[in-house]
Design a protein around this motif. Sequence first.
Motif, PDB file in Angstrom:
ATOM      1  N   GLN A 145     -16.979 -10.257   7.244  1.00  0.00           N
ATOM      2  CA  GLN A 145     -16.915  -9.529   8.517  1.00  0.00           C
ATOM      3  C   GLN A 145     -17.722  -8.230   8.431  1.00  0.00           C
ATOM      4  O   GLN A 145     -18.326  -7.806   9.402  1.00  0.00           O
ATOM      5  CB  GLN A 145     -15.447  -9.221   8.837  1.00  0.00           C
ATOM      6  N   HIS A 177     -13.808 -14.092  18.002  1.00  0.00           N
ATOM      7  CA  HIS A 177     -12.963 -13.729  19.145  1.00  0.00           C
ATOM      8  C   HIS A 177     -13.684 -14.069  20.436  1.00  0.00           C
ATOM      9  O   HIS A 177     -13.208 -13.747  21.510  1.00  0.00           O
ATOM     10  CB  HIS A 177     -12.585 -12.241  19.100  1.00  0.00           C
ATOM     11  N   GLY A 222      -7.495 -15.172  17.167  1.00  0.00           N
ATOM     12  CA  GLY A 222      -6.237 -14.412  17.206  1.00  0.00           C
ATOM     13  C   GLY A 222      -6.527 -12.934  17.325  1.00  0.00           C
ATOM     14  O   GLY A 222      -7.652 -12.497  17.072  1.00  0.00           O
ATOM     15  N   PRO A 223      -5.519 -12.140  17.702  1.00  0.00           N
ATOM     16  CA  PRO A 223      -5.722 -10.706  17.920  1.00  0.00           C
ATOM     17  C   PRO A 223      -6.153  -9.962  16.650  1.00  0.00           C
ATOM     18  O   PRO A 223      -5.980 -10.460  15.521  1.00  0.00           O
ATOM     19  CB  PRO A 223      -4.330 -10.218  18.354  1.00  0.00           C
ATOM     20  N   SER A 224      -6.707  -8.782  16.841  1.00  0.00           N
ATOM     21  CA  SER A 224      -7.084  -7.903  15.733  1.00  0.00           C
ATOM     22  C   SER A 224      -5.846  -7.598  14.898  1.00  0.00           C
ATOM     23  O   SER A 224      -4.804  -7.237  15.434  1.00  0.00           O
ATOM     24  CB  SER A 224      -7.654  -6.607  16.329  1.00  0.00           C
ATOM     25  N   GLY A 225      -5.910  -7.810  13.591  1.00  0.00           N
ATOM     26  CA  GLY A 225      -4.793  -7.544  12.695  1.00  0.00           C
ATOM     27  C   GLY A 225      -3.841  -8.708  12.522  1.00  0.00           C
ATOM     28  O   GLY A 225      -2.817  -8.594  11.850  1.00  0.00           O
ATOM     29  N   VAL A 281       2.816  -4.736   3.677  1.00  0.00           N
ATOM     30  CA  VAL A 281       2.390  -5.390   4.920  1.00  0.00           C
ATOM     31  C   VAL A 281       2.307  -6.893   4.665  1.00  0.00           C
ATOM     32  O   VAL A 281       1.581  -7.350   3.788  1.00  0.00           O
ATOM     33  CB  VAL A 281       0.996  -4.871   5.344  1.00  0.00           C
ATOM     34  N   THR A 296       0.860  -1.175   0.000  1.00  0.00           N
ATOM     35  CA  THR A 296       0.000   0.000   0.000  1.00  0.00           C
ATOM     36  C   THR A 296       0.895   1.223   0.000  1.00  0.00           C
ATOM     37  O   THR A 296       1.652   1.423   0.926  1.00  0.00           O
ATOM     38  CB  THR A 296      -0.916  -0.007   1.234  1.00  0.00           C
ATOM     39  N   GLU A 338     -16.348 -13.819  11.762  1.00  0.00           N
ATOM     40  CA  GLU A 338     -16.990 -13.152  12.906  1.00  0.00           C
ATOM     41  C   GLU A 338     -18.518 -13.094  12.726  1.00  0.00           C
ATOM     42  O   GLU A 338     -19.103 -12.016  12.801  1.00  0.00           O
ATOM     43  CB  GLU A 338     -16.484 -11.711  13.052  1.00  0.00           C
TER      44      GLU A 338
END
Lengths: 227, 227
Positions: A90, A199, A38-41, A18, A13, A167
């Motif tokens: 999502q 989550h 797993g965590p956000s991101g 990333v 980007t 989600e």
Amino acid sequence: MIKVSNLRKVYSTGSVAVEALKGVTLTMHKGEFVAVMGPSGSGKSTFMNLLGLLDTPTSGNYWLEEREVSSLNKNELASLRNQKLGFVFQAFNLIPALTALKNVELPMLYAGVKPQERRQRALLALEKVGLGERLQHRPNELSGGQNQRVAIARAIVNRPSVIMADEPTGALDTKTGEEIMEIFEELHREGTTIVLVTHEPDIAKHAKRILRFKDGLLIRDEEVTNR
Amino acid sequence: MIKVSNLRKVYSTGSVAVEALKGVTLTMHKGEFVAVMGPSGSGKSTFMNLLGLLDTPTSGNYWLEEREVSSLNKNELASLRNQKLGFVFQAFNLIPALTALKNVELPMLYAGVKPQERRQRALLALEKVGLGERLQHRPNELSGGQNQRVAIARAIVNRPSVIMADEPTGALDTKTGEEIMEIFEELHREGTTIVLVTHEPDIAKHAKRILRFKDGLLIRDEEVTNR
Ligand SMILES: Nc1ncnc2c1ncn2[C@@H]1O[C@H](COP(=O)(O)OP(=O)(O)OP(=O)(O)O)[C@@H](O)[C@H]1O
Ligand SMILES: Nc1ncnc2c1ncn2[C@@H]1O[C@H](COP(=O)(O)OP(=O)(O)OP(=O)(O)O)[C@@H](O)[C@H]1O
Ligand SMILES: [Mg+2]
Ligand SMILES: [Mg+2]
């Protein structure tokens, strides 16, 4: 059924790249019920978008029912997706101009199901998720959780062999969330493979296997023993 | 601070009218921490949109800091909203064409804050929610939970006296959700009034009072005693 080997995804980007997925290897068999946590991101949606044929990996292999997807052209990918997969996004990704009923009819329209049967099955799917009284509402005339349930009805209506839900209960209260999990459990008993990002531990406990992501890596892949 | 009397909201869509809120009466004092709970479709977002001056009631009264809002014109409503309220939307409502940094600067732009200070405060708010490395990303280059955190940063950056957050942790894993609740708790200790919709009991336990909605009615209004 689903096999990935060293799957990687890099988003570039502007000036920075990333690495959202850094090499994931795993196999899922037909009829499994897998939770992705797993965590956000950490790369969960990126992983789901690759599995759901909504995006292509930067490198690595993905076999869906023994067919390596990089060897398929756009039309073959679209028809494989439409026939085999039901995807709950999502962000729901409903079409704003269409009513709840028309949104749920869409996958069957692509699959060539006749209008009468299409409408009937869309109606049943919406009643199943508790929205029988909101058929003519468009997305901006529905609550957040109602939109989420339209997206779920749309994913199950074409009787896919794999449901990938990102989600699916995020906007739902506990009771409505449990009603949706009942629907997934019922489809699972009928042989549908379920892959579900969540989550919420109470939602993950319905699965038999948990994949844990962190910083683009699959750090744990465990059988759930308390079932 | 916030007083509503017999607040009603009817949406008319096509041929049918939906009574989303059927007469809500309550008072909130400055500095309270209130959780709003209830099933999907029960009227929580409708209630929040009225409190947040984003919509007007069909009937009933709403006094914000002793001013009855129906007596205010559009400009007065917009400036009251910009000065007093920070709103976190259930669907985030970020501007797709703007970077995370620019999205968070927006409320300060309207408030006439100077560019240098605007940029600095937006940067700090994004670092606070853990997105210091995603400043130049646009919404479609961010994960669901990262978008949610940009929306939270945008709501707190103008130092509002009331924060209204509609499901602010819905897309976040447990640990990131707790980090966001820490931010709300810190703002609350500094005197900010917090009104927060959630369906997660672990999130609601941070509040001191819980309003329960069902079918457009406020069916319970209880102090949380275990704090
Ligand atoms: N613009 C609209 N037009 C028609 N009906 C609407 C509109 N917006 C909301 N509704 C209806 O009003 C009712 C309350 O919606 P609301 O968004 O307040 O619920 P909610 O409690 O926030 O639900 P959720 O937890 O799913 O977000 C719902 O049944 C919904 O279908
Ligand atoms: N189009 C994109 N361009 C650049 N970076 C992206 C893009 N999409 C995602 N990312 C980045 O890739 C990483 C993984 O994103 P992903 O959406 O897979 O996370 P996630 O685990 O689903 O998170 P969440 O729980 O918040 O939904 C994030 O850090 C995100 O900023
Ligand atoms: Mg995601
Ligand atoms: Mg809502």
